[in-house]
Write a protein that holds these residues in place. Structure first.
Motif, PDB file in Angstrom:
ATOM      1  N   ASN A  45      68.538  44.593  69.650  1.00  0.00           N
ATOM      2  CA  ASN A  45      67.250  43.966  69.332  1.00  0.00           C
ATOM      3  C   ASN A  45      66.706  43.187  70.522  1.00  0.00           C
ATOM      4  O   ASN A  45      65.492  43.174  70.759  1.00  0.00           O
ATOM      5  CB  ASN A  45      67.365  43.066  68.104  1.00  0.00           C
ATOM      6  N   LYS A  49      63.120  44.001  72.180  1.00  0.00           N
ATOM      7  CA  LYS A  49      62.112  42.950  72.273  1.00  0.00           C
ATOM      8  C   LYS A  49      61.658  42.751  73.718  1.00  0.00           C
ATOM      9  O   LYS A  49      60.474  42.549  73.984  1.00  0.00           O
ATOM     10  CB  LYS A  49      62.645  41.647  71.681  1.00  0.00           C
ATOM     11  N   ARG A  52      59.405  45.653  74.606  1.00  0.00           N
ATOM     12  CA  ARG A  52      58.087  45.463  73.981  1.00  0.00           C
ATOM     13  C   ARG A  52      57.266  44.429  74.736  1.00  0.00           C
ATOM     14  O   ARG A  52      56.083  44.618  75.000  1.00  0.00           O
ATOM     15  CB  ARG A  52      58.245  45.031  72.521  1.00  0.00           C
ATOM     16  N   THR A  82      62.067  52.625  69.720  1.00  0.00           N
ATOM     17  CA  THR A  82      62.095  52.560  68.253  1.00  0.00           C
ATOM     18  C   THR A  82      61.529  53.816  67.609  1.00  0.00           C
ATOM     19  O   THR A  82      61.793  54.085  66.440  1.00  0.00           O
ATOM     20  CB  THR A  82      61.295  51.348  67.729  1.00  0.00           C
ATOM     21  N   ASP A  83      60.743  54.582  68.367  1.00  0.00           N
ATOM     22  CA  ASP A  83      60.077  55.746  67.784  1.00  0.00           C
ATOM     23  C   ASP A  83      59.660  56.696  68.895  1.00  0.00           C
ATOM     24  O   ASP A  83      59.523  56.298  70.061  1.00  0.00           O
ATOM     25  CB  ASP A  83      58.840  55.287  67.009  1.00  0.00           C
ATOM     26  N   CYS A  96      58.206  51.282  71.689  1.00  0.00           N
ATOM     27  CA  CYS A  96      58.954  50.076  71.340  1.00  0.00           C
ATOM     28  C   CYS A  96      58.016  49.319  70.405  1.00  0.00           C
ATOM     29  O   CYS A  96      57.093  48.652  70.860  1.00  0.00           O
ATOM     30  CB  CYS A  96      59.284  49.238  72.564  1.00  0.00           C
ATOM     31  N   TYR A  97      58.220  49.537  69.129  1.00  0.00           N
ATOM     32  CA  TYR A  97      57.341  49.032  68.092  1.00  0.00           C
ATOM     33  C   TYR A  97      55.947  49.623  68.291  1.00  0.00           C
ATOM     34  O   TYR A  97      55.827  50.832  68.374  1.00  0.00           O
ATOM     35  CB  TYR A  97      57.386  47.505  68.025  1.00  0.00           C
ATOM     36  N   GLU A  98      54.898  48.834  68.437  1.00  0.00           N
ATOM     37  CA  GLU A  98      53.551  49.408  68.536  1.00  0.00           C
ATOM     38  C   GLU A  98      53.142  49.751  69.968  1.00  0.00           C
ATOM     39  O   GLU A  98      52.119  50.380  70.194  1.00  0.00           O
ATOM     40  CB  GLU A  98      52.518  48.468  67.895  1.00  0.00           C
ATOM     41  N   LYS A 113      48.906  51.506  73.272  1.00  0.00           N
ATOM     42  CA  LYS A 113      49.192  50.667  72.112  1.00  0.00           C
ATOM     43  C   LYS A 113      48.736  51.423  70.885  1.00  0.00           C
ATOM     44  O   LYS A 113      47.595  51.878  70.814  1.00  0.00           O
ATOM     45  CB  LYS A 113      48.475  49.322  72.198  1.00  0.00           C
TER      46      LYS A 113
END
Length: 116
Positions: A45, A49, A52, A82-83, A96-98, A113
């Protein structure tokens, strides 16, 4: 049959299915048991983070090209995402997230983004 606390080893009295002396022993036992897994999750994590935050800092407008070396210099770790999104043309965006990126043919990276 003697039953002992799973944490401290003291003899237990009371219910037949009792496993711990008190809440402190139960908490200690579970914290110790989960420590290795929690440590790994905290590490991953932390990396996600940081990735990100780097993408967010370098991409305040929502879409920009930067040099690959810029991400590396900032401490970006390309091994953690993350995706992933693949377009119809076969381009792979990693997120990495959005916040995401697309590795381009040159030494550039397109930062994006995701909206919504």
């Amino acid at each position: 049959m003697e039953r002992k606390c799973l944490d401290c080893g003291e003899l237990l009295a009371g219910r037949a299915d009792k496993k711990f002396c008190d809440d402190a022993c139960r908490s200690n036992y579970n914290n110790r048991r989960n420590a290795e897994e929690n440590s790994y999750l905290r590490k991953v994590n932390g990396i996600l983070k940081r990735n990100r935050r780097i993408l967010e800092t370098l991409n305040p407008e929502g879409k920009v090209k930067v040099r690959w070396k810029t991400l590396v210099k900032e401490g970006f770790n390309f091994d953690y995402i993350t995706d992933m999104y693949e377009t119809g043309k076969g381009h792979q965006y990693r997120f990495c997230y959005e916040y995401g990126y697309l590795l381009l043919d040159s030494d550039e990276v397109l930062l994006v983004k995701r909206s919504g």
